[in-house]
Design a protein around this motif. Sequence first.
Motif, mmCIF file in Angstrom:
data_model
loop_
_atom_site.group_PDB
_atom_site.id
_atom_site.type_symbol
_atom_site.label_atom_id
_atom_site.label_comp_id
_atom_site.label_asym_id
_atom_site.label_seq_id
_atom_site.Cartn_x
_atom_site.Cartn_y
_atom_site.Cartn_z
ATOM 1 N N ALA A 95 -7.840 -13.685 -2.758
ATOM 2 C CA ALA A 95 -8.318 -12.320 -3.039
ATOM 3 C C ALA A 95 -7.144 -11.409 -3.382
ATOM 4 N N ILE A 96 -6.048 -11.553 -2.629
ATOM 5 C CA ILE A 96 -4.865 -10.717 -2.886
ATOM 6 C C ILE A 96 -4.223 -11.117 -4.212
ATOM 7 N N LEU A 97 -4.121 -12.433 -4.447
ATOM 8 C CA LEU A 97 -3.535 -12.915 -5.706
ATOM 9 C C LEU A 97 -4.364 -12.434 -6.906
ATOM 10 N N ALA A 98 -5.686 -12.571 -6.834
ATOM 11 C CA ALA A 98 -6.540 -12.167 -7.961
ATOM 12 C C ALA A 98 -6.437 -10.667 -8.204
ATOM 13 N N THR A 99 -6.316 -9.882 -7.130
ATOM 14 C CA THR A 99 -6.160 -8.437 -7.283
ATOM 15 C C THR A 99 -4.874 -8.122 -8.040
ATOM 16 N N CYS A 100 -3.793 -8.782 -7.631
ATOM 17 C CA CYS A 100 -2.493 -8.521 -8.269
ATOM 18 C C CYS A 100 -2.473 -9.004 -9.714
ATOM 19 N N LEU A 101 -2.998 -10.205 -9.960
ATOM 20 C CA LEU A 101 -2.991 -10.727 -11.336
ATOM 21 C C LEU A 101 -3.892 -9.888 -12.235
ATOM 22 N N GLY A 102 -4.977 -9.385 -11.667
ATOM 23 C CA GLY A 102 -5.919 -8.605 -12.474
ATOM 24 C C GLY A 102 -5.422 -7.208 -12.792
ATOM 25 N N LEU A 103 -4.669 -6.604 -11.880
ATOM 26 C CA LEU A 103 -4.365 -5.179 -12.018
ATOM 27 C C LEU A 103 -2.899 -4.869 -12.300
ATOM 28 N N LEU A 104 -2.019 -5.892 -12.231
ATOM 29 C CA LEU A 104 -0.588 -5.639 -12.443
ATOM 30 C C LEU A 104 -0.077 -6.440 -13.627
ATOM 31 N N GLN A 105 1.034 -5.980 -14.184
ATOM 32 C CA GLN A 105 1.696 -6.771 -15.225
ATOM 33 C C GLN A 105 3.203 -6.645 -15.078
ATOM 34 N N VAL A 150 7.913 5.679 -4.366
ATOM 35 C CA VAL A 150 7.177 5.669 -5.642
ATOM 36 C C VAL A 150 8.145 5.816 -6.817
ATOM 37 N N THR A 151 7.938 4.984 -7.850
ATOM 38 C CA THR A 151 8.701 5.113 -9.099
ATOM 39 C C THR A 151 7.689 5.301 -10.225
ATOM 40 N N PRO A 152 8.137 5.636 -11.430
ATOM 41 C CA PRO A 152 7.170 5.772 -12.541
ATOM 42 C C PRO A 152 6.417 4.462 -12.810
ATOM 43 N N GLN A 153 6.955 3.338 -12.333
ATOM 44 C CA GLN A 153 6.311 2.032 -12.574
ATOM 45 C C GLN A 153 5.340 1.629 -11.458
ATOM 46 N N THR A 154 5.256 2.433 -10.384
ATOM 47 C CA THR A 154 4.425 2.033 -9.243
ATOM 48 C C THR A 154 2.945 2.081 -9.611
ATOM 49 N N LYS A 155 2.268 0.958 -9.411
ATOM 50 C CA LYS A 155 0.849 0.857 -9.763
ATOM 51 C C LYS A 155 -0.030 0.615 -8.554
ATOM 52 N N LEU A 156 0.571 0.097 -7.460
ATOM 53 C CA LEU A 156 -0.270 -0.323 -6.336
ATOM 54 C C LEU A 156 0.402 -0.008 -5.000
ATOM 55 N N PHE A 157 -0.396 0.569 -4.068
ATOM 56 C CA PHE A 157 -0.026 0.661 -2.654
ATOM 57 C C PHE A 157 -0.828 -0.427 -1.948
ATOM 58 N N PHE A 158 -0.163 -1.159 -1.041
ATOM 59 C CA PHE A 158 -0.855 -2.239 -0.329
ATOM 60 C C PHE A 158 -0.573 -2.132 1.169
ATOM 61 N N LEU A 159 -1.633 -2.176 1.975
ATOM 62 C CA LEU A 159 -1.431 -2.115 3.428
ATOM 63 C C LEU A 159 -2.534 -2.833 4.185
ATOM 64 N N GLU A 160 -2.221 -3.106 5.459
ATOM 65 C CA GLU A 160 -3.193 -3.589 6.448
ATOM 66 C C GLU A 160 -3.172 -2.601 7.602
ATOM 67 N N THR A 161 -4.324 -2.269 8.146
ATOM 68 C CA THR A 161 -4.380 -1.426 9.338
ATOM 69 C C THR A 161 -5.604 -1.766 10.157
ATOM 70 N N PRO A 162 -5.460 -1.973 11.463
ATOM 71 C CA PRO A 162 -4.212 -1.994 12.244
ATOM 72 C C PRO A 162 -3.352 -3.196 11.839
ATOM 73 N N GLN A 231 -16.392 -0.875 -10.317
ATOM 74 C CA GLN A 231 -16.731 -1.839 -11.366
ATOM 75 C C GLN A 231 -15.528 -2.121 -12.273
ATOM 76 N N LYS A 232 -14.854 -1.044 -12.694
ATOM 77 C CA LYS A 232 -13.767 -1.179 -13.678
ATOM 78 C C LYS A 232 -12.665 -2.129 -13.182
ATOM 79 N N GLU A 233 -12.157 -1.887 -11.993
ATOM 80 C CA GLU A 233 -11.087 -2.752 -11.480
ATOM 81 C C GLU A 233 -11.619 -4.139 -11.107
ATOM 82 N N MET A 234 -12.848 -4.179 -10.578
ATOM 83 C CA MET A 234 -13.396 -5.477 -10.155
ATOM 84 C C MET A 234 -13.674 -6.383 -11.351
ATOM 85 N N ASP A 235 -13.983 -5.796 -12.518
ATOM 86 C CA ASP A 235 -14.154 -6.610 -13.727
ATOM 87 C C ASP A 235 -12.865 -7.386 -14.022
#
Length: 398
Positions: A95-105, A150-162, A231-235
């Motif tokens: 799930a984490i890999l697919a999120t990163c491959l789908g939304l990052l470059q 944050v940099t101009p290239q930052t596209k994703l924040f990722f966290l777990e809580t707790p 929908q947009k990101e999940m596609d």
Amino acid sequence: MGHEHDSELSGLGFDSLAVRAGHTRTGEGEHSEPMFLTSSFVFGSAAEAAARFGGSEPGNIYSRFTNPTVRTFEERLAALEGGERCVATSSGMAAILATCLGLLQAGDHVVSSRSIFGTTNVLFDKYLKKFGVTTTFVPLTDVAAWEKAVTPQTKLFFLETPSNPLCEVADIAALAGVARRHGILLAVDNCFCTPALQRPLELGADIVIHSATKYIDGQGRVLGGAVVGRQKEMDEVFGVVRTGGPTMSAFNAWVFLKGLETLRLRMEAHSASALQLARWLAAQPQVACVHYAGLETHPQHALAARQQRAFGGVLAFELKGGRDEAWRFIDATRMLSITANLGDAKTTITHPASTTHGRLSPEAKAAAGITEGLVRIAVGLEDIADIQADCQRGFAAL
Ligand SMILES: *Cc1c(COP(=O)(O)O)cnc(C)c1O
């Protein structure tokens, strides 16, 4: 009309959705959700096959793309998280890999909590880096540090809580505010709380990630994962799963569907027992401190009480001695399972410094607060008196 389509019932509460959302009965009138163990689907004609492949007609083609049992699970979890769409995967890491491959470059940048699942850390630090995606790790609870990274290239924040194992709690709404201001997506790994205790999308997160292997199954049987969001990101995420192949099996989806039906009851039972155990542990003379957000002494107790419906089933405590005492304690228990897994009906006990966090250097362990005397317990569904009695055996061995 009748009641053929539970999926069409609207305005239902969480518990009703957990039991009914997503299921459309077949003509057989089955009450429980059927398991579609089929790799492919047949078409009525060559023209229908062409229309399905061309996308002009909806419907199943092949179970790497879609499967009715998997879709039922996806619709149910999306309803519970309050998201537009869910994409199921073969594991939490998928799930984490697919999120990163789908939304990052290549060239993109991620800011991640440094207190994340060890394998997620390896994914960012080693594998995504190979494809030109870099990650900066920051302290989970320091909102200013997230913004500073944050940099101009930052596209994703990722966290777990707790967080695991120290139970630090992130202010999801505050971090969502920072992310929105900079046009960054916020992804929350909601594995420890599940939607029964915490709904990150309502707090402003864009994406929720699950290792369904843990509490969604809840009985330690199968691996799976899920991503929920707009929908947009999940596609995009779905495109990766369909193409790359880390698909959830129909069998596992069926197991997870049954898990969702009892999720809230189980999460409340895990949480109630964990709170009781945390209070008892805190009163023991051999314990230096207990990490659990349900305790009033926890630094983010008020935030956790606001953000979560209960405090979850995982706690950690520090024995005043070091590794030797921690191992003696663990080895003296008889009922608790010595395993690093969590989210099971069976209580598990582990020594993070030599297992889940064993790869870290001594300096990294110190920075992350993983001391040699630290013991983690993922409280299961056994009688709390028996869990406590087993821990008493641990104390007696010190
Ligand atoms: C277990 C876990 C994962 C990975 O899930 P798998 O199903 O084992 O791939 C990710 N995040 C957290 C918080 C986990 O506990």
